[in-house]
Design an enzyme around this catalytic site. Structure first.
Site, short mmCIF file in Angstrom:
data_model
loop_
_atom_site.label_atom_id
_atom_site.label_comp_id
_atom_site.label_asym_id
_atom_site.label_seq_id
_atom_site.Cartn_x
_atom_site.Cartn_y
_atom_site.Cartn_z
N GLU A 1 21.16 -1.40 5.00
CA GLU A 1 22.34 -0.56 5.20
C GLU A 1 23.55 -1.22 4.55
OE1 GLU A 1 23.83 1.93 9.07
OE2 GLU A 1 23.64 -0.23 9.33
N HIS B 1 18.02 -2.76 11.50
CA HIS B 1 18.89 -2.59 10.34
C HIS B 1 19.20 -3.96 9.74
CE1 HIS B 1 20.93 1.61 10.95
NE2 HIS B 1 19.80 1.67 10.28
N GLU C 1 33.01 -0.16 18.00
CA GLU C 1 32.29 1.09 17.76
C GLU C 1 31.63 1.68 19.00
OE1 GLU C 1 29.85 1.02 14.21
OE2 GLU C 1 31.29 -0.27 13.18
N ASP D 1 20.84 -4.48 14.67
CA ASP D 1 21.44 -4.42 13.34
C ASP D 1 22.10 -5.77 13.07
OD1 ASP D 1 23.53 -4.12 11.34
OD2 ASP D 1 23.39 -1.96 11.56
N TYR E 1 24.28 -6.81 10.98
CA TYR E 1 25.74 -6.78 10.79
C TYR E 1 26.46 -6.86 12.13
CZ TYR E 1 30.37 -4.70 10.24
OH TYR E 1 31.72 -4.46 10.31
N HIS E 2 26.03 -6.05 13.09
CA HIS E 2 26.66 -6.03 14.40
C HIS E 2 26.32 -7.27 15.22
CE1 HIS E 2 28.08 -1.95 13.78
NE2 HIS E 2 26.86 -1.62 13.39
N ARG F 1 29.01 -6.14 4.62
CA ARG F 1 28.40 -4.87 4.19
C ARG F 1 28.02 -4.85 2.72
NH1 ARG F 1 27.03 -1.70 8.73
NH2 ARG F 1 28.84 -1.00 9.88
N GLU G 1 20.98 1.87 19.13
CA GLU G 1 21.55 0.81 18.30
C GLU G 1 22.69 0.08 19.02
OE1 GLU G 1 23.21 0.08 13.76
OE2 GLU G 1 23.05 2.13 14.52
#
Length: 292
Positions: free
Chosen positions: A243, A208, A155, A182, A184-185, A214, A149
């Site tokens: 997610e 994701h 992160e 993902d 979001y990222h 979120r 991921e």
């Protein structure tokens, strides 16, 4: 995307994965209309696979698993003992996935999931690639694949973009290692939501779906129209998993790690049902474009 399993991350339902938490997450995921539940395996050594397998069978659900390594299990560390601990944890996680009848382990499994204060070192990268190669070999023996991921700069210091992940996967050199994107990222790190999907192409193994804050899908700044069009363009058939996190549900340690300082929802059943409809609606819409 028509053959993709549409899933929900189990942390939408609970932050505690004792037998009751496992059963609850599977039951609620099924009730919200999903095909697959993604279990977070922060401690695969204590995860009750028998309970999970029974719950999955009862509700006719598929499963995958994900995790983020800690500083004590960081395979990108320069300390051989820490790397060995990380490998041991990942090997056990693979066994859990196999025991559940799943096919994929994904997440931040190539480094710790934390804010690094220094750039990645050459030795750290070499250790990470070597460890993932060994994990991939074990996964192949079990009939599994792994997906790495890409997450934002707060992160990890290794894979923040799809292109970085592609270069890393090439160095690992195993057919059962893929990229895990993902939204979001991506919304933080990528230049857009379309090109990274096309760049990854058949190396994209896991997806994701998360909104920029979120919360509820469609209420933030993620360009989901472009994202789903790109997935349709490459003929993506892998899992598509929703997610979202709230400190009302997630365990305190994980809430702190994920930076959940404000909650955008309190009704997870409504949130998840909405997400299932949102994802399936986009897949249907993209299919209608591609057919004509």
């Amino acid at each position: 995307m028509s053959n993709s399993l549409i899933g929900c991350h189990a942390l939408v339902w609970t932050g505690t994965f004792d037998p009751d938490g496992i059963r609850l997450s599977v039951e609620k995921t099924k009730r919200a209309g999903f095909d697959l539940v993604e279990f977070p395996l922060m401690d695969p050594f204590t995860f009750d696979t028998a309970v999970a397998k029974a719950a999955l069978a009862q509700h006719g659900m598929a499963a995958s698993a994900s995790l983020g390594l800690s500083p004590a299990t960081d395979v990108s560390s320069e300390d051989p003992a820490i790397v060995a601990s990380g490998q041991k944890l990942l090997m056990r996680a693979l066994e859990v996935v196999a025991e559940l009848g799943g096919t994929q382990l994904c997440g931040v499994i190539y480094s710790a999931m934390k804010k690094y204060m220094d750039p990645l070192t050459e030795q750290g990268l070499a250790n990470s690639i070597d460890a993932i190669g060994k994990v991939a070999d074990r996964a192949a023996e079990l009939g599994l694949s792994i997906a790495l991921e890409t997450v934002n700069r707060y992160e990890t210091n290794i894979l923040n973009t799809g292109r970085q992940a592609l270069a890393y996967v090439e160095k690992v050199g195993r057919d059962n290692v893929a990229v895990h994107l993902d939204s979001y990222h991506m919304n933080i790190e990528e230049s857009d939501m379309y090109a990274p999907v096309l760049d990854c192409g058949d190396k994209l193994g896991y997806v994701h779906i998360g909104e920029s804050h979120r919360g509820y899908l469609g209420t933030g700044s993620v360009d989901f129209d472009s994202y789903f069009k790109a997935l349709g363009r490459i003929g993506y058939q892998g899992p598509i998993v929703f997610e979202s996190f709230s400190s009302a549900v997630v365990a305190p340690d994980l809430s702190r790690m994920l930076g959940i300082w404000r909650n955008l929802w309190d009704d997870n059943e409504e949130l998840a049902s909405n997400a299932n409809d949102f994802i399936r609606g986009h897949i249907t819409a993209v299919a209608s474009i591609n057919l004509h």
